[in-house]
Design a protein around this motif. Structure first.
Motif, PDB file in Angstrom:
ATOM      1  N   ARG A 105      14.169  -2.373 -15.608  1.00 30.27           N
ATOM      2  CA  ARG A 105      14.685  -1.688 -16.801  1.00 30.27           C
ATOM      3  C   ARG A 105      14.929  -2.700 -17.916  1.00 30.27           C
ATOM      4  NH1 ARG A 105      19.166   0.762 -14.789  1.00 30.27           N
ATOM      5  NH2 ARG A 105      17.876   2.435 -13.993  1.00 30.27           N
ATOM      6  N   GLU A 106      15.532  -3.848 -17.574  1.00 28.70           N
ATOM      7  CA  GLU A 106      15.810  -4.867 -18.587  1.00 28.70           C
ATOM      8  C   GLU A 106      14.515  -5.425 -19.178  1.00 28.70           C
ATOM      9  OE1 GLU A 106      18.356  -7.713 -16.666  1.00 28.70           O
ATOM     10  OE2 GLU A 106      20.068  -6.343 -16.700  1.00 28.70           O
ATOM     11  N   ARG A 108      11.661  -3.820 -19.462  1.00 23.94           N
ATOM     12  CA  ARG A 108      11.115  -2.781 -20.356  1.00 23.94           C
ATOM     13  C   ARG A 108      11.868  -2.760 -21.670  1.00 23.94           C
ATOM     14  NH1 ARG A 108      11.312   0.748 -15.800  1.00 23.94           N
ATOM     15  NH2 ARG A 108      13.075   1.737 -16.802  1.00 23.94           N
ATOM     16  N   MET A 109      13.183  -2.912 -21.599  1.00 24.29           N
ATOM     17  CA  MET A 109      14.000  -2.884 -22.825  1.00 24.29           C
ATOM     18  C   MET A 109      13.634  -4.079 -23.722  1.00 24.29           C
ATOM     19  SD  MET A 109      16.281  -0.298 -22.550  1.00 24.29           S
ATOM     20  CE  MET A 109      17.947  -0.583 -23.049  1.00 24.29           C
ATOM     21  N   ARG A 110      13.471  -5.254 -23.112  1.00 18.86           N
ATOM     22  CA  ARG A 110      13.102  -6.450 -23.893  1.00 18.86           C
ATOM     23  C   ARG A 110      11.711  -6.291 -24.499  1.00 18.86           C
ATOM     24  NH1 ARG A 110      15.526  -9.396 -19.601  1.00 18.86           N
ATOM     25  NH2 ARG A 110      13.462  -9.738 -18.695  1.00 18.86           N
ATOM     26  N   GLY A 112      10.437  -3.489 -25.321  1.00 18.14           N
ATOM     27  CA  GLY A 112      10.441  -2.359 -26.230  1.00 18.14           C
ATOM     28  C   GLY A 112       9.636  -1.178 -25.733  1.00 18.14           C
ATOM     29  N   THR A 113       9.460  -1.069 -24.422  1.00 15.39           N
ATOM     30  CA  THR A 113       8.648   0.030 -23.907  1.00 15.39           C
ATOM     31  C   THR A 113       9.456   1.264 -23.574  1.00 15.39           C
ATOM     32  OG1 THR A 113       8.798  -0.835 -21.661  1.00 15.39           O
ATOM     33  CG2 THR A 113       6.865  -1.479 -22.963  1.00 15.39           C
ATOM     34  N   ASP A 114      10.774   1.167 -23.535  1.00 16.53           N
ATOM     35  CA  ASP A 114      11.582   2.365 -23.310  1.00 16.53           C
ATOM     36  C   ASP A 114      11.677   3.139 -24.620  1.00 16.53           C
ATOM     37  OD1 ASP A 114      12.147   2.303 -20.670  1.00 16.53           O
ATOM     38  OD2 ASP A 114      14.236   1.687 -20.862  1.00 16.53           O
ATOM     39  N   SER A 115      11.326   4.386 -24.583  1.00 18.08           N
ATOM     40  CA  SER A 115      11.414   5.193 -25.791  1.00 18.08           C
ATOM     41  C   SER A 115      12.831   5.743 -25.911  1.00 18.08           C
ATOM     42  CB  SER A 115      10.408   6.344 -25.719  1.00 18.08           C
ATOM     43  OG  SER A 115      10.796   7.262 -24.715  1.00 18.08           O
ATOM     44  N   ASP A 118      13.910   8.252 -23.444  1.00 16.69           N
ATOM     45  CA  ASP A 118      14.188   7.803 -22.087  1.00 16.69           C
ATOM     46  C   ASP A 118      15.615   7.297 -21.930  1.00 16.69           C
ATOM     47  OD1 ASP A 118      11.760   8.408 -21.034  1.00 16.69           O
ATOM     48  OD2 ASP A 118      10.961   6.359 -21.097  1.00 16.69           O
ATOM     49  N   ALA A 119      16.292   7.045 -23.016  1.00 15.22           N
ATOM     50  CA  ALA A 119      17.621   6.444 -22.945  1.00 15.22           C
ATOM     51  C   ALA A 119      18.554   7.307 -22.112  1.00 15.22           C
ATOM     52  CB  ALA A 119      18.192   6.265 -24.354  1.00 15.22           C
TER      53      ALA A 119
END
Length: 137
Positions: A105-106, A108-110, A112-115, A118-119
């Motif tokens: 998850r971290e 993906r967040m770095r 920028g792939t989490d939309s 999805d939050a």
């Protein structure tokens, strides 16, 4: 002979690994074991006999061939015996799974792939809606 005495031998463990993929002839098993362990065909036959005599394998005749298969009953007994010890590793495996999910998850967040949509959603919820599944073991 106790199940762990049977399973304690690397040749017999390897025979069971080979049989886990399905029924195999004594000749096939012998060829693999002879190559990997350098033991004779009579030696392989002795190991197969120990597996048969202790219920870990079954054998059936098909013409001149002898076909071996795993009998799962003694393995279930081993699994039942191990149950009381699972608490020593289950919690650690669960914690490892949690850390792996957190790390993914971290990353993906770095990246920028989490939309934004999805939050706050769990990995399981994301998987149910076609997103990346990372929460399983």
């Amino acid at each position: 002979m106790h199940a762990f005495d049977v399973l304690g031998d690397p040749v017999r463990r390897r025979l069971l690994e080979l049989l886990a993929d399905g029924e195999r002839s004594a000749g096939e098993l012998g060829a693999v074991i002879q190559e990997e362990f350098g033991i004779s065909q009579p030696g392989v036959s002795q190991h197969l006999r120990v597996l048969r005599d202790n219920g870990f394998a079954t054998v059936r005749a098909e013409g001149t061939r002898r076909l071996y298969a795993v009998d799962p009953a003694p393995l279930r007994e081993v699994d039942v015996w191990l149950e009381r010890y699972r608490r020593f590793w289950t919690q650690r495996l669960d914690a490892l799974g949690t850390e792996l999910v957190r790390g993914k998850r971290e990353r993906r967040m770095r990246a920028g792939t989490d939309s934004p949509s999805d939050a706050g959603r769990t990995d399981t919820a994301r998987a149910a809606t076609g997103g990346e599944a990372t929460g399983g073991r």
